[in-house]
Write a protein that holds these residues in place. Structure first.
Motif, mmCIF file in Angstrom:
data_model
loop_
_atom_site.group_PDB
_atom_site.id
_atom_site.type_symbol
_atom_site.label_atom_id
_atom_site.label_comp_id
_atom_site.label_asym_id
_atom_site.label_seq_id
_atom_site.Cartn_x
_atom_site.Cartn_y
_atom_site.Cartn_z
ATOM 1 N N GLU A 67 -4.954 -1.152 12.196
ATOM 2 C CA GLU A 67 -5.191 -0.001 11.337
ATOM 3 C C GLU A 67 -3.966 0.335 10.490
ATOM 4 O O GLU A 67 -4.088 0.723 9.324
ATOM 5 N N ILE A 68 -2.786 0.167 11.064
ATOM 6 C CA ILE A 68 -1.556 0.382 10.286
ATOM 7 C C ILE A 68 -1.526 -0.588 9.098
ATOM 8 O O ILE A 68 -1.216 -0.215 7.960
ATOM 9 N N GLY A 69 -1.858 -1.851 9.370
ATOM 10 C CA GLY A 69 -1.890 -2.859 8.311
ATOM 11 C C GLY A 69 -2.926 -2.545 7.244
ATOM 12 O O GLY A 69 -2.661 -2.668 6.038
ATOM 13 N N LEU A 70 -4.110 -2.102 7.683
ATOM 14 C CA LEU A 70 -5.158 -1.745 6.730
ATOM 15 C C LEU A 70 -4.740 -0.570 5.852
ATOM 16 O O LEU A 70 -4.944 -0.573 4.624
ATOM 17 N N ASN A 71 -4.180 0.436 6.468
ATOM 18 C CA ASN A 71 -3.744 1.599 5.692
ATOM 19 C C ASN A 71 -2.695 1.213 4.653
ATOM 20 O O ASN A 71 -2.683 1.733 3.535
ATOM 21 N N HIS A 72 -1.825 0.281 5.034
ATOM 22 C CA HIS A 72 -0.804 -0.178 4.096
ATOM 23 C C HIS A 72 -1.446 -0.858 2.889
ATOM 24 O O HIS A 72 -1.089 -0.566 1.734
ATOM 25 N N LEU A 73 -2.407 -1.762 3.136
ATOM 26 C CA LEU A 73 -3.056 -2.476 2.036
ATOM 27 C C LEU A 73 -3.878 -1.538 1.160
ATOM 28 O O LEU A 73 -3.917 -1.688 -0.066
ATOM 29 N N LEU A 74 -4.559 -0.584 1.783
ATOM 30 C CA LEU A 74 -5.442 0.293 1.025
ATOM 31 C C LEU A 74 -4.678 1.243 0.101
ATOM 32 O O LEU A 74 -5.265 1.842 -0.797
ATOM 33 N N LYS A 75 -3.384 1.344 0.309
ATOM 34 C CA LYS A 75 -2.563 2.122 -0.608
ATOM 35 C C LYS A 75 -2.259 1.346 -1.892
ATOM 36 O O LYS A 75 -1.804 1.924 -2.876
ATOM 37 N N GLN A 76 -2.521 0.028 -1.856
ATOM 38 C CA GLN A 76 -2.175 -0.828 -2.994
ATOM 39 C C GLN A 76 -3.290 -0.894 -4.038
ATOM 40 O O GLN A 76 -3.050 -1.267 -5.187
ATOM 41 N N VAL A 77 -4.545 -0.561 -3.625
ATOM 42 C CA VAL A 77 -5.686 -0.649 -4.537
ATOM 43 C C VAL A 77 -6.616 0.541 -4.305
ATOM 44 O O VAL A 77 -6.543 1.200 -3.261
ATOM 45 N N SER A 78 -7.481 0.780 -5.272
ATOM 46 C CA SER A 78 -8.472 1.851 -5.092
ATOM 47 C C SER A 78 -9.620 1.333 -4.239
ATOM 48 O O SER A 78 -9.914 0.137 -4.230
ATOM 49 N N SER A 79 -10.289 2.237 -3.549
ATOM 50 C CA SER A 79 -11.336 1.837 -2.608
ATOM 51 C C SER A 79 -12.513 1.145 -3.289
ATOM 52 O O SER A 79 -13.183 0.305 -2.692
ATOM 53 N N ASN A 80 -12.782 1.465 -4.562
ATOM 54 C CA ASN A 80 -13.914 0.825 -5.244
ATOM 55 C C ASN A 80 -13.620 -0.607 -5.656
ATOM 56 O O ASN A 80 -14.488 -1.293 -6.197
#
Length: 321
Positions: A49-62
């Motif tokens: 989850e830490i890794g996912l949160n890091h990546l999701l900060k790099q792009v928009s959810s759509n």
């Protein structure tokens, strides 16, 4: 298949979790962190989850199509449960998919070696092959079966557990609790142990120099480097490892009449020394008419295999829609 959006590919290994944003065959924003496999499932999933949160900060959810995750254990790809994981502490029926669905994207999970096989099928050496066996060599030894162009999972999702084929019923104990598994000869830690046991016979081995006489630093990469530089012990270890792997793969060749074996994972970086040893061992131990045309080849995706393979789960699901 063209990717319109990014896919998050997650490769959970016994030591490291690797995550990346995938589009086509390219990995963007690669991120890795420790697995902590020796702790409990909650800790490992917390790392994911830490890794996912890091990546999701790099792009928009759509911009995200979905999440694919490869896990080293027995996985029920339909329910999303990891039912067992020999190299992880206290893993039994863990609902990994359910835990990750809270991120709001479709989640697909499978055994990590199955993912590697799918990756090679879609992007690598398996693109032109109808049937092949994928073997992954790392902390453990995994496998994936591609039959008639499709991944074969078996009746309960456990097909392809190549690392736990028994090649010597009185051999060394494996972490799965049984004796003489391929993994007990070809898993990273077992290769390290065998190397240390033999070092007293080779006091001038380059391996000792490369680790500055600290035996704790011995790992497959060191052995591979020493072998490439002609070290006698390193070459012996790799040939032995290939011989043991080949015994187990000969049983698969005899059973399935498959002629192509694709070898991936860190240990496979040893190259021709290991691959030739595996192929020779298959031909020595298999039924001659079946194994005479066997070819053992290296995986094309290399260190991308885990992430691209996990992303393949999302791609295949798109194709089925």
């Amino acid at each position: 298949m063209k990717m319109k959006k990014f896919i998050i590919g997650i490769d959970v290994g016994g030591t490291t979790i690797k995550l990346g944003l995938v589009k086509e065959t390219k990995i963007y924003k690669l991120f890795s962190l420790p697995t902590f496999a020796f702790e409990n499932p909650k800790k490992v999933l917390g790392q994911v989850e830490i890794g996912l949160n890091h990546l999701l900060k790099q792009v928009s959810s759509n911009e995200i199509e979905g999440i694919g995750i490869g896990f080293p254990g027995k996985v029920n790809s339909e329910t999303g449960f990891v039912t067992s994981a020999p190299n992880f502490n206290n893993w039994k029926n863990v609902p990994v998919k359910k835990r990750l669905l809270k991120f709001g994207f479709p989640v697909f999970i499978d055994n990590d070696a199955n993912c590697a096989a799918l990756g090679e099928l879609l992007f690598g050496r398996g693109k032109k092959l109808k049937n092949f066996v994928m073997v992954t060599l790392g902390t453990g030894v995994g496998g994936g079966l591609i039959l008639n162009g499709k991944l074969f999972r078996g009746e309960s999702g456990g097909a392809g557990e190549i690392g736990h084929i028994t090649i010597d019923y009185s051999g060394p104990y494996c972490k799965c609790g049984r004796r003489g598994c391929i993994e007990a000869y070809a898993g990273n830690n077992y290769i390290k142990q065998r190397t240390i046991q033999k070092l007293h016979e080779y006091p001038d081995s380059l391996i000792l120099q490369l680790v500055e006489h600290n035996l704790n630093n011995i790992e497959p990469k060191i052995i591979n480097d020493a072998a490439r530089r002609g070290d006698e012990l390193a070459i012996k270890i790799l040939k032995e490892t290939g011989y043991y792997i080949g015994i187990g793969l000969a049983n698969l060749a005899n059973t399935l009449d498959i002629h192509h074996f694709i070898i991936g994972g860190g240990v496979s970086n040893a190259g021709p020394i290991l691959l030739r040893a595996i192929e020779n061992s298959i031909k020595e131990h298999g039924i001659k008419d079946i194994v005479k045309d066997v070819k053992v080849i290296s995986a094309q995706l290399k260190n991308k295999a885990g992430i691209l393979g996990a992303a393949s789960l999302v791609l295949i699901n798109q194709k089925l829609k």
